[in-house]
Design an enzyme around this catalytic site. Structure first.
Site, PDB file in Angstrom:
ATOM      1  N   CYS A   1      48.724 -69.439  33.641  1.00 24.38           N
ATOM      2  CA  CYS A   1      48.804 -69.233  35.096  1.00 24.38           C
ATOM      3  C   CYS A   1      49.316 -67.802  35.681  1.00 24.38           C
ATOM      4  O   CYS A   1      50.523 -67.422  35.472  1.00 24.38           O
ATOM      5  CB  CYS A   1      50.078 -70.321  35.626  1.00 24.38           C
TER       6      CYS A   1
ATOM      7  N   CYS B   1      51.881 -67.916  38.454  1.00 24.15           N
ATOM      8  CA  CYS B   1      53.322 -68.249  37.968  1.00 24.15           C
ATOM      9  C   CYS B   1      53.867 -66.824  37.423  1.00 24.15           C
ATOM     10  O   CYS B   1      54.978 -66.404  37.569  1.00 24.15           O
ATOM     11  CB  CYS B   1      53.540 -69.210  36.963  1.00 24.15           C
ATOM     12  N   ASP B   2      53.137 -66.269  36.685  1.00 20.49           N
ATOM     13  CA  ASP B   2      53.453 -65.325  35.673  1.00 20.49           C
ATOM     14  C   ASP B   2      53.139 -63.850  35.832  1.00 20.49           C
ATOM     15  O   ASP B   2      53.720 -62.920  35.355  1.00 20.49           O
ATOM     16  CB  ASP B   2      53.347 -65.425  34.006  1.00 20.49           C
TER      17      ASP B   2
END
Ligand code: NAP
Length: 304
Positions: A133, A136-137
């Site tokens: 992701c 997300c990261d």
């Protein structure tokens, strides 16, 4: 006992919840391990009708949730572990040990990212340089070189998103042509920060002395040669697997684990419906998931 239990809280689950609530069924949504589903991990959604300026994936699904709550849906934070659809009412057993009984069930459990199985991938997953992701990261790798595995829309979207933070993105794809839609292909192939690595697969994720990704080994499928690509994180975007383990043996699944449906949303058990990515390996869009949730709720409300 519930009139209808909806398993999953992504676009399909919330589409079903809005329609079931408005039909007076007071639906119970069991939200699952990832509240809001996979769309919450997406950045800009540019193709959901009604949002010409794009909409953030998390915001979109959270608005659906507010809409469902407004019309009388209830949401329970729980994960369904197994089911018994042979009884009437149908029984849902929760990971927490609890049990829910429902006259009708809509399964909207979506899908999860698939991983390559390469050496080091599992060990470094989750904060040590392997991710599924970018939304997300990605921001953790500001100014660094990263890699993305895959050639579909997800891989292209991840690669493009990462160019906002990272200095360079290697897009590793097992063929020499992307699967992604034309518009995504064009954006990727004209972005100077993205370098495709064609005909190649991930062999291994290499760690530094602190146990974090320092490079990947990729194998060229045409030449058999293996090369090392320095990068601080590898984002795997090679498709998804349906989240249907809890339903094996209770409803018919196909060979890949997708729920088999007829009339678009009916499973092999009367009164049990399936909506969204858990039953759809073809379209898999936010809009089609929401629409199939709507159809499942209408069918449940009207005994179709
Ligand atoms: P996908 O279209 O199935 O693409 C998966 C990619 O991963 C393919 O390029 C495939 O290679 C590759 N792949 C599969 N298994 C692999 C393995 N074991 N090792 C290496 N590579 C592997 O999946 P997706 O990109 O997640 O997209 C799923 C659906 O969501 C599609 O319908 C897509 O259009 C949609 N989507 C849309 C958007 C958007 O509109 N913005 C964004 C994301 C996703 P091959 O090409 O060789 O098969």
């Amino acid at each position: 006992m519930e009139d209808v239990a909806i398993i999953g809280s992504g676009c399909a689950g919330m589409g079903a919840a809005i329609y079931a609530a408005r039909a007076g069924m007071s639906p119970l949504v069991i939200e699952g391990a990832q509240a809001g589903g996979l769309l919450t991990t997406t950045s800009d959604v540019e193709n959901f009708p009604g949002f010409p300026e794009a909409v953030n994936g998390f915001d979109l699904v959270w608005k659906m949730r507010q809409q469902a709550l407004k019309f009388g849906a209830h949401i329970e934070s729980a994960v369904v572990e197994s089911v018994d659809f042979s009884s009437d009412p149908k029984i849902l057993r929760l990971e927490s040990g609890g049990k829910i009984e429902a006259k009708k069930v809509i399964i909207a459990t979506g899908s999860s990212p698939r991983m390559t199985g390469a050496k080091g991938e599992k060990e470094l997953y989750g904060g040590r340089g392997v991710s599924a992701c970018a939304t997300c990261d990605g921001a953790f790798y500001r100014g660094e070189d990263v890699a993305v595995i895959g050639g579909g829309d997800s891989a292209c979207e991840e690669a493009l998103f990462l160019t906002r933070f990272c200095s360079g993105v290697k897009l590793v794809h097992r063929r020499d042509q992307l699967r992604a839609t034309q518009i995504m292909q064009q954006r990727v192939l004209t972005n100077e920060k993205i370098q495709p690595v064609w005909d190649s697969v991930l062999e291994e994720v290499l760690a530094d002395e602190s146990g974090r990704c320092r490079a990947i080994l990729v194998k060229n499928l045409k030449t058999g040669g293996v090369s090392e690509i320095p990068c601080k994180c590898v984002f795997v975007a090679i498709g998804h697997t349906p989240n249907t383990k809890a339903f094996a043996g209770a409803v018919e699944l196909d060979s890949e684990g997708y729920i088999k449906v007829r009339d678009e949303i009916k499973t092999s058990v009367e009164g049990v419906y399936a909506a969204g990515d858990c039953a759809d390996k073809k379209y898999r869009q936010a809009i089609t998931a929401a629409a199939s949730g709507c159809k499942a709720a209408i069918a449940a409300a009207n005994n179709f």
